[in-house]
Scaffold this motif. Structure first.
Motif, PDB file in Angstrom:
ATOM      1  N   ILE A  66     -48.240 -19.567  60.937  1.00 26.50           N
ATOM      2  CA  ILE A  66     -47.127 -18.742  60.486  1.00 26.50           C
ATOM      3  C   ILE A  66     -46.665 -17.849  61.636  1.00 26.50           C
ATOM      4  N   ILE A  67     -45.369 -17.621  61.726  1.00 28.66           N
ATOM      5  CA  ILE A  67     -44.849 -16.654  62.691  1.00 28.66           C
ATOM      6  C   ILE A  67     -44.130 -15.537  61.954  1.00 28.66           C
ATOM      7  N   ASN A  68     -44.572 -14.316  62.231  1.00 30.94           N
ATOM      8  CA  ASN A  68     -43.936 -13.108  61.704  1.00 30.94           C
ATOM      9  C   ASN A  68     -43.029 -12.572  62.811  1.00 30.94           C
ATOM     10  N   ILE A  69     -41.719 -12.724  62.615  1.00 36.41           N
ATOM     11  CA  ILE A  69     -40.729 -12.278  63.586  1.00 36.41           C
ATOM     12  C   ILE A  69     -40.260 -10.885  63.185  1.00 36.41           C
ATOM     13  N   GLU A  70     -40.623  -9.886  63.984  1.00 34.23           N
ATOM     14  CA  GLU A  70     -40.129  -8.541  63.710  1.00 34.23           C
ATOM     15  C   GLU A  70     -38.809  -8.322  64.433  1.00 34.23           C
ATOM     16  N   LEU A  71     -37.785  -7.961  63.677  1.00 39.90           N
ATOM     17  CA  LEU A  71     -36.477  -7.671  64.245  1.00 39.90           C
ATOM     18  C   LEU A  71     -36.505  -6.250  64.797  1.00 39.90           C
ATOM     19  N   LYS A  72     -36.566  -6.140  66.101  1.00 40.56           N
ATOM     20  CA  LYS A  72     -36.633  -4.830  66.757  1.00 40.56           C
ATOM     21  C   LYS A  72     -35.231  -4.299  67.047  1.00 40.56           C
ATOM     22  N   GLY A  73     -34.495  -5.052  67.852  1.00 43.43           N
ATOM     23  CA  GLY A  73     -33.194  -4.597  68.295  1.00 43.43           C
ATOM     24  C   GLY A  73     -32.097  -4.812  67.266  1.00 43.43           C
ATOM     25  N   GLU A  74     -30.952  -4.191  67.508  1.00 46.02           N
ATOM     26  CA  GLU A  74     -29.796  -4.368  66.633  1.00 46.02           C
ATOM     27  C   GLU A  74     -29.241  -5.779  66.757  1.00 46.02           C
ATOM     28  N   ASN A  75     -28.638  -6.244  65.672  1.00 46.74           N
ATOM     29  CA  ASN A  75     -27.939  -7.534  65.641  1.00 46.74           C
ATOM     30  C   ASN A  75     -28.860  -8.721  65.925  1.00 46.74           C
ATOM     31  N   THR A  76     -30.116  -8.559  65.525  1.00 44.49           N
ATOM     32  CA  THR A  76     -31.076  -9.657  65.695  1.00 44.49           C
ATOM     33  C   THR A  76     -31.140 -10.564  64.469  1.00 44.49           C
ATOM     34  N   ALA A  77     -30.597 -10.119  63.339  1.00 40.13           N
ATOM     35  CA  ALA A  77     -30.760 -10.860  62.085  1.00 40.13           C
ATOM     36  C   ALA A  77     -30.096 -12.240  62.126  1.00 40.13           C
ATOM     37  N   LYS A  78     -28.826 -12.275  62.458  1.00 38.63           N
ATOM     38  CA  LYS A  78     -28.091 -13.548  62.368  1.00 38.63           C
ATOM     39  C   LYS A  78     -28.586 -14.596  63.356  1.00 38.63           C
ATOM     40  N   PRO A  79     -28.816 -14.247  64.634  1.00 34.30           N
ATOM     41  CA  PRO A  79     -29.352 -15.287  65.527  1.00 34.30           C
ATOM     42  C   PRO A  79     -30.751 -15.749  65.132  1.00 34.30           C
ATOM     43  N   THR A  80     -31.550 -14.850  64.546  1.00 33.43           N
ATOM     44  CA  THR A  80     -32.871 -15.260  64.049  1.00 33.43           C
ATOM     45  C   THR A  80     -32.724 -16.249  62.904  1.00 33.43           C
ATOM     46  N   CYS A  81     -31.823 -15.961  61.980  1.00 30.36           N
ATOM     47  CA  CYS A  81     -31.565 -16.883  60.864  1.00 30.36           C
ATOM     48  C   CYS A  81     -31.135 -18.256  61.380  1.00 30.36           C
ATOM     49  N   ALA A  82     -30.271 -18.266  62.404  1.00 27.83           N
ATOM     50  CA  ALA A  82     -29.774 -19.537  62.945  1.00 27.83           C
ATOM     51  C   ALA A  82     -30.901 -20.363  63.551  1.00 27.83           C
ATOM     52  N   ILE A  83     -31.802 -19.702  64.269  1.00 25.11           N
ATOM     53  CA  ILE A  83     -32.923 -20.432  64.879  1.00 25.11           C
ATOM     54  C   ILE A  83     -33.872 -20.952  63.813  1.00 25.11           C
ATOM     55  N   ILE A  84     -34.168 -20.133  62.824  1.00 32.28           N
ATOM     56  CA  ILE A  84     -35.038 -20.586  61.721  1.00 32.28           C
ATOM     57  C   ILE A  84     -34.445 -21.809  61.050  1.00 32.28           C
ATOM     58  N   GLN A  85     -33.165 -21.757  60.743  1.00 30.28           N
ATOM     59  CA  GLN A  85     -32.516 -22.889  60.083  1.00 30.28           C
ATOM     60  C   GLN A  85     -32.560 -24.140  60.957  1.00 30.28           C
ATOM     61  N   ASP A  86     -32.348 -23.965  62.249  1.00 25.72           N
ATOM     62  CA  ASP A  86     -32.385 -25.100  63.171  1.00 25.72           C
ATOM     63  C   ASP A  86     -33.771 -25.738  63.211  1.00 25.72           C
ATOM     64  N   TYR A  87     -34.819 -24.909  63.241  1.00 28.08           N
ATOM     65  CA  TYR A  87     -36.176 -25.462  63.308  1.00 28.08           C
ATOM     66  C   TYR A  87     -36.573 -26.134  61.996  1.00 28.08           C
ATOM     67  N   ILE A  88     -36.043 -25.657  60.892  1.00 25.89           N
ATOM     68  CA  ILE A  88     -36.299 -26.309  59.607  1.00 25.89           C
ATOM     69  C   ILE A  88     -35.582 -27.662  59.542  1.00 25.89           C
ATOM     70  N   GLU A  89     -34.360 -27.689  60.020  1.00 24.60           N
ATOM     71  CA  GLU A  89     -33.556 -28.911  59.915  1.00 24.60           C
ATOM     72  C   GLU A  89     -33.924 -29.966  60.948  1.00 24.60           C
ATOM     73  N   THR A  90     -34.333 -29.544  62.141  1.00 24.03           N
ATOM     74  CA  THR A  90     -34.525 -30.516  63.226  1.00 24.03           C
ATOM     75  C   THR A  90     -35.977 -30.727  63.641  1.00 24.03           C
ATOM     76  N   LYS A  91     -36.871 -29.793  63.273  1.00 17.35           N
ATOM     77  CA  LYS A  91     -38.252 -29.892  63.757  1.00 17.35           C
ATOM     78  C   LYS A  91     -39.293 -29.868  62.640  1.00 17.35           C
ATOM     79  N   ASN A  92     -38.828 -30.045  61.412  1.00 20.79           N
ATOM     80  CA  ASN A  92     -39.718 -30.181  60.246  1.00 20.79           C
ATOM     81  C   ASN A  92     -40.551 -28.946  59.940  1.00 20.79           C
ATOM     82  N   TRP A  93     -40.073 -27.763  60.356  1.00 21.33           N
ATOM     83  CA  TRP A  93     -40.701 -26.536  59.913  1.00 21.33           C
ATOM     84  C   TRP A  93     -40.283 -26.280  58.464  1.00 21.33           C
ATOM     85  N   THR A  94     -41.017 -25.415  57.770  1.00 22.75           N
ATOM     86  CA  THR A  94     -40.629 -25.008  56.424  1.00 22.75           C
ATOM     87  C   THR A  94     -40.501 -23.484  56.386  1.00 22.75           C
TER      88      THR A  94
END
Length: 228
Positions: A99-127
């Motif tokens: 499991i990876i716990n991603i702590e959002l430290k800086g401002e405006n980190t939410a949307k790019p984090t969501c995009a990467i999570i979605q990409d890894y779920i769709e393309t690399k079989n993460w859940t």
């Protein structure tokens, strides 16, 4: 008593410099169930794994990390030895094994984090079960919830368990992430009975580890995950 998950804090911070690929690998070698890392957005938009808002404490650079491009950041050294990784580099090292716990430290980190999570779920079989996104910043957590309510959220707090529970309900979080000093057996039980996991940080001493185990928290985040 359920099994308490073992999380390495910023990798295995007690052994190898925090938030580096080497520290993350060390935590994995120690048999963790998960790791906690921190992210900021750099000037060119990439997500950088780094704790502080400035480079000064542990690198040969100086200034706010958000004002540097990725190429500039990659030229720096952490404690004269390590590079500052991107979030995708960290995910590739973990390779869907913990499991990876991603702590959002800086401002405006939410949307790019969501995009990467979605990409890894769709393309690399993460859940989604492989991810927890946590923050002290309500705005960033709300942004994640609004962008993708399926992403598991953890409300970080060093002030109040009750305040964390109020926000957790608002954003349908899966967990609260309280500082060790806030917890009692009663408020751990209260949070769990309300439907939330309790993932506590940063628990390093033998006495504190044993106390958290007696409280039956759900996960312990430690600089020394082999002690858990």
């Amino acid at each position: 008593m359920s099994e308490i998950l073992k999380f390495g804090h910023r990798g295995a911070k007690g052994y190898v410099t925090e938030n580096t690929l080497a520290s993350i690998q060390k935590a994995m070698d120690l048999g963790v169930d998960g790791i906690e890392i921190d992210v900021h957005v750099c000037k060119t938009g990439e997500l950088i794994v780094f704790h502080d808002f400035t480079l000064d404490r542990i690198t040969n650079g100086t200034g706010e990390i958000g004002k540097f491009s990725l190429s500039e950041i990659k030229q720096l050294k952490v404690e004269k030895l390590y590079s500052i990784p991107t979030l995708t580099e960290v995910l590739d090292v973990i390779n869907n094994t913990i499991i990876i716990n991603i702590e959002l430290k800086g401002e405006n980190t939410a949307k790019p984090t969501c995009a990467i999570i979605q990409d890894y779920i769709e393309t690399k079989n993460w859940t989604m079960d492989n991810f927890i996104v946590s923050s002290f910043q309500e705005k960033e957590l709300v942004d994640v919830f609004n962008h993708n309510p399926k992403i598991p959220l953890g409300v970080l707090t060093k002030a109040s368990v009750n305040q964390a529970l109020v926000l957790a309900k608002k954003i349908n979080a899966k967990a609260i992430h309280p500082n060790l000093a806030l917890l009692s057996k009663d408020n751990v039980k209260q949070a769990q009975e309300a439907g939330y996991k309790v993932n506590v940080w940063t628990v390093n001493t033998k006495q504190a580890i044993e106390r958290m185990k007696r409280y039956n928290v759900d996960a312990i985040i430690s600089d020394f995950p082999d002690r858990l």
